[in-house]
Design an enzyme around this catalytic site. Structure first.
Site, PDB file in Angstrom:
ATOM      1  N   VAL A   1      46.210  43.635  16.124  1.00 58.52           N
ATOM      2  CA  VAL A   1      46.709  43.716  14.746  1.00 58.52           C
ATOM      3  C   VAL A   1      45.614  43.240  13.809  1.00 58.52           C
ATOM      4  O   VAL A   1      45.055  42.149  13.992  1.00 58.52           O
ATOM      5  CB  VAL A   1      47.980  42.861  14.548  1.00 58.52           C
ATOM      6  CG1 VAL A   1      48.524  43.057  13.126  1.00 58.52           C
ATOM      7  CG2 VAL A   1      49.035  43.204  15.581  1.00 58.52           C
TER       8      VAL A   1
ATOM      9  N   ASP B   1      63.299  45.925  21.213  1.00 59.56           N
ATOM     10  CA  ASP B   1      62.462  44.755  21.508  1.00 59.56           C
ATOM     11  C   ASP B   1      62.654  43.680  20.437  1.00 59.56           C
ATOM     12  O   ASP B   1      61.688  43.118  19.919  1.00 59.56           O
ATOM     13  CB  ASP B   1      60.994  45.163  21.603  1.00 59.56           C
ATOM     14  CG  ASP B   1      60.144  44.105  22.310  1.00 59.56           C
ATOM     15  OD1 ASP B   1      60.715  43.274  23.045  1.00 59.56           O
ATOM     16  OD2 ASP B   1      58.914  44.101  22.122  1.00 59.56           O
TER      17      ASP B   1
ATOM     18  N   GLY C   1      45.908  39.186  15.072  1.00 63.48           N
ATOM     19  CA  GLY C   1      46.486  38.795  16.346  1.00 63.48           C
ATOM     20  C   GLY C   1      46.469  39.960  17.312  1.00 63.48           C
ATOM     21  O   GLY C   1      45.868  41.004  17.056  1.00 63.48           O
TER      22      GLY C   1
ATOM     23  N   GLY D   1      48.933  41.711  20.886  1.00 61.36           N
ATOM     24  CA  GLY D   1      50.146  41.652  21.697  1.00 61.36           C
ATOM     25  C   GLY D   1      49.981  42.437  22.971  1.00 61.36           C
ATOM     26  O   GLY D   1      48.864  42.677  23.435  1.00 61.36           O
TER      27      GLY D   1
END
Length: 256
Positions: free
Chosen positions: A24, A133, A17, A19
């Site tokens: 990642v 976060d 993935g 972000g």
């Protein structure tokens, strides 16, 4: 990057993935013969020397965390200006996907997840580390129901909140009022974000939503959240009281 080897040790297998800061990848640790997850920073972050120094410092701090509810930071480094962070690979589903699929969770299940999150935050706090976060995307749930927090080390390295020419950097849906205003934050900021996660886990929606990040932030600072009313039964008063204290506007009104 598929097939490349970072640090003469980590062979990139496939992308998992991406972000706001990094890709990642699933990778093989050649030395240990195990699978790991690697975050590779986008090139624009690697060009900022001050940022990389801060990133390395925070990654080193994060590697000291050993709680079972925190995804372990195993290694970090750079290969030909490619900066990366190596973490244990966890098979499971993040809380974002679970809420998207199921909507609001039964209150006992939501509390069990928040309890595990609180244990992780307490462990980090004892090491003087603030996550900054906390959001459903950073909470991984394994097949046996264990919660593990992602991105210690990366989240704290970010200068949140900030606005750049491309817009807001961070997670305005979960940000504490003091963090949104650029003030100094401590563990109580993570407690606020955890409270917003609890609100969403119970109701299936975030308490504050708007067309722009600034509008969402202004609600975090000044607006009280809507009451949670569920068609299949009310959230017990004790859970409501817990939630309201977690998301109090002033840090001193939250759990200390």
């Amino acid at each position: 990057m598929i097939g490349q080897i970072l640090g003469n040790r980590y062979r990139i297998l496939r992308e998992l993935g991406s972000g706001g800061m990094a890709w990642v990848y699933l990778a093989e640790d050649i030395n240990e013969g195990r699978l790991v997850a690697i975050k590779v920073l986008y090139p624009q972050f690697g060009e900022d020397i001050a940022y990389i120094q801060r990133f390395n410092r925070e990654a080193k701090l994060a590697s000291q965390l050993s709680d079972q509810h925190i995804v372990r930071t195993l290694d970090y480094g750079a290969t030909r200006d490619v900066h990366y962070l190596v973490m244990e690979y966890i098979e499971g589903q993040d809380l974002r996907s679970i809420i998207d699929e199921r909507g609001g969770l039964p209150w006992r299940e939501a509390l069990e997840l928040i309890d595990q999150l609180a244990l992780a935050l307490e462990h980090a706090h004892l090491h003087s580390i603030i996550h900054r976060d906390i959001k459903p995307q950073n909470l991984m749930i394994t097949s046996d129901g264990m919660l593990k927090v992602l991105d210690f080390g990366i989240a704290r390295a970010r200068m949140l909140p900030s606005l750049t020419q491309s817009g807001f950097v961070g997670s305005p849906y979960y940000i504490s009022p003091e963090q949104a205003m650029g003030e100094e934050v401590d563990i109580r900021s993570d407690i606020y974000s955890a409270g917003i996660v609890l609100y969403e886990a119970l109701s299936g929606r975030v308490p504050y939503n708007a067309a722009s990040p600034w509008s969402i932030i202004s609600q975090h600072i000044a607006s009280e959240p809507p009451t949670i009313n569920l068609a299949n039964g009310q959230v017990p008063q004790g859970v409501q009281s817990l939630l309201h204290r977690m998301i109090a506007k002033r840090p001193e009104d939250r759990f200390q």
